[in-house]
Design an enzyme around this catalytic site. Structure first.
Site, PDB file in Angstrom:
ATOM      1  N   ARG A 106      18.485  18.391  18.116  1.00 23.16           N
ATOM      2  CA  ARG A 106      19.137  17.084  18.258  1.00 23.16           C
ATOM      3  C   ARG A 106      19.455  16.790  19.725  1.00 23.16           C
ATOM      4  O   ARG A 106      19.434  15.635  20.147  1.00 23.16           O
ATOM      5  CB  ARG A 106      20.358  17.009  17.355  1.00 23.16           C
ATOM      6  CG  ARG A 106      19.889  17.046  15.885  1.00 23.16           C
ATOM      7  CD  ARG A 106      20.892  16.594  14.887  1.00 23.16           C
ATOM      8  NE  ARG A 106      20.253  16.511  13.567  1.00 23.16           N
ATOM      9  CZ  ARG A 106      20.902  16.364  12.421  1.00 23.16           C
ATOM     10  NH1 ARG A 106      22.221  16.266  12.423  1.00 23.16           N
ATOM     11  NH2 ARG A 106      20.248  16.272  11.283  1.00 23.16           N
ATOM     12  N   CYS A 160       9.195  41.989  17.689  1.00 24.17           N
ATOM     13  CA  CYS A 160       7.763  41.955  17.991  1.00 24.17           C
ATOM     14  C   CYS A 160       7.380  42.971  19.070  1.00 24.17           C
ATOM     15  O   CYS A 160       7.702  42.796  20.241  1.00 24.17           O
ATOM     16  CB  CYS A 160       7.382  40.545  18.432  1.00 24.17           C
ATOM     17  SG  CYS A 160       5.659  40.392  18.887  1.00 24.17           S
ATOM     18  N   GLY A 219      19.415  38.421  20.741  1.00 18.86           N
ATOM     19  CA  GLY A 219      20.249  39.410  21.407  1.00 18.86           C
ATOM     20  C   GLY A 219      19.593  39.992  22.648  1.00 18.86           C
ATOM     21  O   GLY A 219      18.708  39.381  23.252  1.00 18.86           O
ATOM     22  N   ASP A 233      26.245  41.861  17.335  1.00 19.21           N
ATOM     23  CA  ASP A 233      26.744  42.994  18.137  1.00 19.21           C
ATOM     24  C   ASP A 233      27.697  42.540  19.254  1.00 19.21           C
ATOM     25  O   ASP A 233      28.484  43.336  19.758  1.00 19.21           O
ATOM     26  CB  ASP A 233      25.574  43.767  18.762  1.00 19.21           C
ATOM     27  CG  ASP A 233      24.602  44.278  17.715  1.00 19.21           C
ATOM     28  OD1 ASP A 233      24.990  44.359  16.537  1.00 19.21           O
ATOM     29  OD2 ASP A 233      23.447  44.575  18.073  1.00 19.21           O
ATOM     30  N   GLY A 267      43.890  46.911   9.343  1.00 18.96           N
ATOM     31  CA  GLY A 267      44.884  47.991   9.419  1.00 18.96           C
ATOM     32  C   GLY A 267      44.276  49.368   9.244  1.00 18.96           C
ATOM     33  O   GLY A 267      44.913  50.268   8.669  1.00 18.96           O
ATOM     34  N   ALA A 268      43.063  49.556   9.741  1.00 19.50           N
ATOM     35  CA  ALA A 268      42.420  50.872   9.618  1.00 19.50           C
ATOM     36  C   ALA A 268      43.262  51.929  10.329  1.00 19.50           C
ATOM     37  O   ALA A 268      43.805  51.676  11.411  1.00 19.50           O
ATOM     38  CB  ALA A 268      41.023  50.826  10.234  1.00 19.50           C
ATOM     39  N   SER A 289      46.643  56.599   1.038  1.00 14.65           N
ATOM     40  CA  SER A 289      45.214  56.256   1.148  1.00 14.65           C
ATOM     41  C   SER A 289      44.981  55.640   2.510  1.00 14.65           C
ATOM     42  O   SER A 289      45.903  55.085   3.109  1.00 14.65           O
ATOM     43  CB  SER A 289      44.823  55.256   0.062  1.00 14.65           C
ATOM     44  OG  SER A 289      45.500  54.038   0.288  1.00 14.65           O
ATOM     45  N   LEU A 325      24.520  43.298   4.860  1.00 16.20           N
ATOM     46  CA  LEU A 325      25.314  42.167   4.373  1.00 16.20           C
ATOM     47  C   LEU A 325      26.118  41.555   5.522  1.00 16.20           C
ATOM     48  O   LEU A 325      26.493  40.383   5.481  1.00 16.20           O
ATOM     49  CB  LEU A 325      26.215  42.584   3.201  1.00 16.20           C
ATOM     50  CG  LEU A 325      27.443  43.472   3.414  1.00 16.20           C
ATOM     51  CD1 LEU A 325      28.640  42.677   3.875  1.00 16.20           C
ATOM     52  CD2 LEU A 325      27.766  44.203   2.136  1.00 16.20           C
ATOM     53  N   ARG A 371      25.020  40.677   8.297  1.00 21.96           N
ATOM     54  CA  ARG A 371      24.235  39.676   9.037  1.00 21.96           C
ATOM     55  C   ARG A 371      24.079  38.367   8.269  1.00 21.96           C
ATOM     56  O   ARG A 371      23.573  37.390   8.818  1.00 21.96           O
ATOM     57  CB  ARG A 371      22.854  40.259   9.360  1.00 21.96           C
ATOM     58  CG  ARG A 371      22.876  41.332  10.416  1.00 21.96           C
ATOM     59  CD  ARG A 371      21.840  41.088  11.499  1.00 21.96           C
ATOM     60  NE  ARG A 371      20.500  41.054  11.017  1.00 21.96           N
ATOM     61  CZ  ARG A 371      19.611  42.059  11.139  1.00 21.96           C
ATOM     62  NH1 ARG A 371      19.965  43.162  11.762  1.00 21.96           N
ATOM     63  NH2 ARG A 371      18.400  41.943  10.696  1.00 21.96           N
TER      64      ARG A 371
HETATM   65  O1  F6P Z   1      21.363  43.814  16.571  1.00 20.06           O
HETATM   66  C1  F6P Z   1      21.812  43.431  15.316  1.00 20.06           C
HETATM   67  C2  F6P Z   1      21.736  44.587  14.341  1.00 20.06           C
HETATM   68  O2  F6P Z   1      22.200  44.151  13.081  1.00 20.06           O
HETATM   69  C3  F6P Z   1      22.476  45.859  14.776  1.00 20.06           C
HETATM   70  O3  F6P Z   1      23.863  45.768  14.564  1.00 20.06           O
HETATM   71  C4  F6P Z   1      21.780  46.895  13.937  1.00 20.06           C
HETATM   72  O4  F6P Z   1      21.877  48.158  14.550  1.00 20.06           O
HETATM   73  C5  F6P Z   1      20.358  46.413  13.932  1.00 20.06           C
HETATM   74  O5  F6P Z   1      20.398  45.017  14.196  1.00 20.06           O
HETATM   75  C6  F6P Z   1      19.615  46.631  12.640  1.00 20.06           C
HETATM   76  O6  F6P Z   1      18.311  46.206  12.832  1.00 20.06           O
HETATM   77  P1  F6P Z   1      17.250  45.979  11.669  1.00 20.06           P
HETATM   78  O7  F6P Z   1      17.637  44.717  10.945  1.00 20.06           O
HETATM   79  O8  F6P Z   1      15.954  45.829  12.386  1.00 20.06           O
HETATM   80  O9  F6P Z   1      17.328  47.151  10.770  1.00 20.06           O
END
Ligand code: F6P
Length: 328
Positions: free
Chosen positions: A30, A78, A107, A133, A191-192, A221, A259, A261
């Site tokens: 856009r 790639c 990234g 990351d 709170g880890a 726990s 999950l 991502r």
């Molecule tokens: O760079 C993003 C990321 O999700 C990292 O946190 C992780 O180490 C990596 O990619 C996993 O890569 P792939 O999806 O290729 O297994």
């Protein structure tokens, strides 16, 4: 600076996808429409650039994607683009499709490829930081990090319910490659009792001391967040090391994995992606190249790609101190 009159921009997403990439694509498309620049979507990241997988996009091509996870342009890691032969093929496609400049969303690996490509062929390029990351230098946050962290918090809150019911010690491994941002932020937010980071390791003895101290005040726990890039070898390795010496702990391991991502981008990610996508287009039109657009202290900035890939953002050590004080 580039002296090219930009009439057609190519846009691609590459590497690990991140929530908010679609919002960035929408802003690029856009933004181009607003500035009377044509835009070619390049599919499958650098692989599609090499193979010529291009498609002209318009304002309607990016309708209703702002809130969707993943990337409509698809992505890849790639290997061919890492070779000079591969990049020559890619540049031939740039010429063939009349593309004057490129926007790459991704990234560290994506931006490293972009930097080499612009150095070799002089094509104006702007990088947009998209990575859960959060490790790219030249921006306060990368697109996707906020959503991924919230996803982790949601998952750990659920794990805590079952940890509490069973008086168990859970080790939760989170992504981040060699960076501990997701671990640190989500560790504070959930709170880890301990957060194991690549940037600050914790020995098994220190960890057990921490657990013992909390037990003496009645804690039954606990959750330990482990960054996947920690030198400890990951959540399973730490859990095994703890139970080997202290068999009284009933431990469980949860690897959150991919999950992290997925999912709809948060408001914050949609906003920064929109700003950075438009910022990338306007930066190229103004003559900037070989840069990464970012947002620092709420202002758009342009950092040379060379710096954004060779330096890394590191988690705030004071947050680690805060986490330790509060997690007793
Ligand atoms: O760079 C993003 C990321 O999700 C990292 O946190 C992780 O180490 C990596 O990619 C996993 O890569 P792939 O999806 O290729 O297994």
């Amino acid at each position: 600076m580039n002296n090219v009159t930009i009439k057609r921009i190519g846009v691609l997403t590459s590497g690990g996808d991140a929530p908010g990439m679609n919002a960035a694509i929408r802003a690029v498309v856009r933004g181009c429409v607003y500035h009377n620049v044509e835009v070619e979507g390049i599919f499958q990241g650098y692989a599609g650039l090499i193979e010529g997988d291009f498609k002209r996009l318009n304002e309607r091509s990016v309708a209703k994607i702002l809130g969707r996870g993943g990337t409509i342009l698809k992505s890849s890691r790639c290997v061919e683009f890492m070779s000079s032969e591969g990049r020559k093929k890619a540049f031939a496609q740039i010429k063939k499709n009349g593309v004057d400049a490129l926007i790459t969303i991704g990234g560290n690996g994506t931006l490293t490829g972009a930097h080499i490509f612009t150095e070799e062929f002089g094509l104006p390029i702007m990088g947009v930081p998209g990575s859960i990351d959060n490790d790219l230098f030249g921006t306060d946050h990368c697109i996707g990090f906020d959503t991924a962290t919230n996803t982790v918090v949601d998952a750990v809150d659920k794990i805590r319910d079952t940890a509490t019911s069973h008086n168990r010690l859970f080790f939760v491994e989170v992504m981040g490659r060699s960076s501990g941002f997701i671990a640190l932020k989500s560790g504070i937010a959930t709170g880890a009792i301990a957060i194991i980071l690549p940037e600050d390791e914790m020995s098994v003895e220190e960890l057990v001391d921490t657990l013992t101290r909390s037990e003496s005040s009645g804690k039954t726990s606990s959750i330990v967040i482990v960054a996947e890039g920690s030198k400890s070898g990951g959540a399973y390795a730490i859990a095994n090391a703890v139970t080997k010496k202290h068999a009284q702990y009933e431990t469980r391991v949860s690897i959150l994995g991919h999950l992290q991502r997925g999912g709809a981008p948060s408001c914050y990610d949609r906003v920064i992606a929109s700003r950075m996508g438009l910022g990338a287009v306007e930066g190229l039109i103004e003559g900037k190249t070989d840069c990464m657009v970012g947002i620092i202290n709420d202002r758009e900035t342009y950092t040379p790609l060379k710096e954004s890939i060779s330096q890394t953002n590191v988690p705030n050590r004071d947050e680690l101190r805060i986490a330790r004080i509060l997690s007793i």
